[in-house]
Design an enzyme around this catalytic site. Sequence first.
Site, short mmCIF file in Angstrom:
data_model
loop_
_atom_site.label_atom_id
_atom_site.label_comp_id
_atom_site.label_asym_id
_atom_site.label_seq_id
_atom_site.Cartn_x
_atom_site.Cartn_y
_atom_site.Cartn_z
N ASP A 308 0.86 -1.17 0.00
CA ASP A 308 0.00 0.00 0.00
C ASP A 308 0.91 1.23 0.00
O ASP A 308 2.09 1.13 0.35
CB ASP A 308 -0.89 -0.02 1.24
CG ASP A 308 -1.75 1.23 1.35
OD1 ASP A 308 -2.34 1.62 0.33
OD2 ASP A 308 -1.81 1.80 2.45
N ASP A 507 -1.54 -0.83 6.07
CA ASP A 507 -1.79 -0.37 7.43
C ASP A 507 -3.23 0.07 7.66
O ASP A 507 -3.61 0.38 8.79
CB ASP A 507 -0.86 0.80 7.78
CG ASP A 507 -1.28 2.10 7.12
OD1 ASP A 507 -1.77 2.05 5.97
OD2 ASP A 507 -1.13 3.16 7.74
N ASP A 511 -6.93 -2.26 3.61
CA ASP A 511 -5.90 -3.22 3.23
C ASP A 511 -6.17 -4.62 3.78
O ASP A 511 -5.54 -5.59 3.34
CB ASP A 511 -4.52 -2.76 3.74
CG ASP A 511 -4.09 -1.44 3.13
OD1 ASP A 511 -4.34 -1.24 1.93
OD2 ASP A 511 -3.52 -0.61 3.85
#
Length: 764
Positions: A308, A507, A511
């Site tokens: 990410d 995080d 996700d």
Amino acid sequence: MAGALTRSLALLAMAAGGLVLGALGWWKGEDALAIWAWSAGTIPVLLALTIHILQSMRRREAGLDILAVLAMAGALVLGEHLASVVIALMLASGRALEAYAGNRAQREMTALLGRAPRTARRYVGERIETVALDGIKPGDRLLIRTGDVLPVDGTVAAGPVVLDESALTGEPLPIRHVAGETVRSGTTNAGDPFDLIAVTTADESTYAGVVRLVEAARASKAPAARLADRYALLFVPLTLAVAGLVWLLTGEAHRALAVIVVATPCPLILAVPVAIASGMSRCARRGVLVKGAGALEALATVRTLLFDKTGTLTGGRARVIAVETGDGYASSDVLRLAASLDQASQHVLAEAIIAAARARGLPLASPSEVVEHPGFGIAGLVNGHRVVLGSFDYVSRHGSQPPWSARLLRRMGHEGVAGVFVGLGGAMAGAILLADEIRPEAPRSLRLLRKAGVRRAVMVTGDRRDVAEAIAAALGLDGVVAECTPSDKVRAVAREHSRGPTMMVGDGVNDAPALAAADIGVSMGARGAAASSETADVVLLVDRLDRLAEAMRIARRSRRIALQSVLAGMGMSFAAMGAAAFGFLPPLAGAMLQEAIDVVVILNALRALGPVRPRGARTTLSETEARRLKAEHDKLVPLLDRIRFAGDQLAGGISPPPSEELVTLGALLRDRLLRHEQEDDATLYPQLAKLLGGEDPMAAMSREHREIGQLVRVYSRMVADLGSGPPDDLALRDVQRVLYSLDAILRLHFAQEEEIYQALTDAA
């Protein structure tokens, strides 16, 4: 784990007692006593092992201990009572050693659970009361005494304070925090007592989340079977076939028994879990929580890595990168007034603006007559000045639009940054540019991850494609999937899975599905969402991406050590099987030889507890020292802003600054910037060179110092040549070119230095 150790020690005591008592009986000629004692020492171990096998078979796991059970039972049946108790002692001692190693390997996790506070001291009016943790609410003011563990996440009411964060981050030195900074539960007050303003409940705090993750890791499948099972599928049938063939060809049951005795697979039963548990312990010590043996094994085999962007490759928080101002306004004044007013704002960017002002040592005043329009901007009085800040349209409604604003808006679009515009006294005075910058350790982390075995690195993000591609290009990633939803991230993970084992790092709540879909999910748990931490297989308890590369090295080393132990142990066992098959090794001698083999492979497996040192690594910087060096750069940021501002003023269409201002800037460059670089060359760089190793590791950085010095000297000569008369346009263009060159090289140079500091901070 402590219960397993107790049971193992009890079985060890019974086996050892039976062996000693039987030896005494045999020495005194009491053969019946000797046989009874040796049998009594064997049977408890035999029963415990049989129960363990049945439980393993019920879970549909390979029963590795079946050879040991056959060896003990066969020895009892064939009258080899001494051999049977020696085998029992061998297995019991191996189990006790395994339990001890596992207990040691879990020490860091157990320490986390044992540190959890039970109560807190809360202010109620003028008095202080002791309350249970579940009674704490956000906004409560708590007293944190010296030595107390912080019970919840909160902000420091008055500072500075000194916290020991080693339990969460692995950083050995205490960390200093100032008033207004957020601190995490689970850290220990290493300084004077202070007041903490709670921002979470106990259940929602960082430490509570870590405790839940640790308990989940401890409850996961014991790290014994996955790697061992694959070898057992071949080893156990082969051993039984060899023993049966020996019995068939020779007709000697004792010889077949000797084959089974020396083939007892303790290297498989014991060495693998010891090495894997040791690797998990080592990861925990470095602030990486691995949830079970399967996760550690998967971590060692990853080839494709998906990231990410926000909070993973970037800091996840806006940071002031520049302060742009119009004619007649100083950047420090614009930032100071804006930060003073933002103290009354709830906007997400307010914290970044206030932090930037404090980092530059600017004194903040209390605002008054504040009016905030959420989503648009805020207005109020600061030191008698009418200050307005917010979006371009909001500030424009309170004053005129200067010519430079259109150019700045275009630049913001090109660079993909956000801007908070500032109006003073009815005129637009400037803008504060903010961006979510790449983590300082991200470039180095990616290099280390590739060295650790990653072949392909891909970014998956919901951000705009232009922003994502710019960051991917800067980091040298192999692919970008932008503007994607959580389901798009899951599909990206599925596509990459065809290339090999995949790992997803994120995080946020969005996700979590991708973390679950990957072969191994990694959560930035230091300040990530609880959903991602609970879904992930690995949680980074410290907010540093480079620890993931270290965890991969630990996993690969632990797996390699486990394989070494297994192959070496099995090789020695096969050799002993050959000797037993040809009658050179009776059951008793075989049992003693197998014990020696076990000790060798288990001691080798314990090497996984040791640190993993990258080749050529030396000693390191402390986190405190790295922060001090970073703070020295922060003090020079206003000077960098002034360089860029002077260059912008020299651009076409903007009235150039007076010659006196250019001369003053030259003096600052000589007195502050060059002095800083000279001190680095004289004192800091020699220290860093010793830490990095090699002949001259700081040569390139010293070369940049020389280039910076040359540009400052060229600038000073150009400004001196301008004289007091009207400046020539071509001459001003040359000055502007030098200023922009100086701005670019300084920002790159500072970023490079900070990456070196970050690299050396990772204490071994």
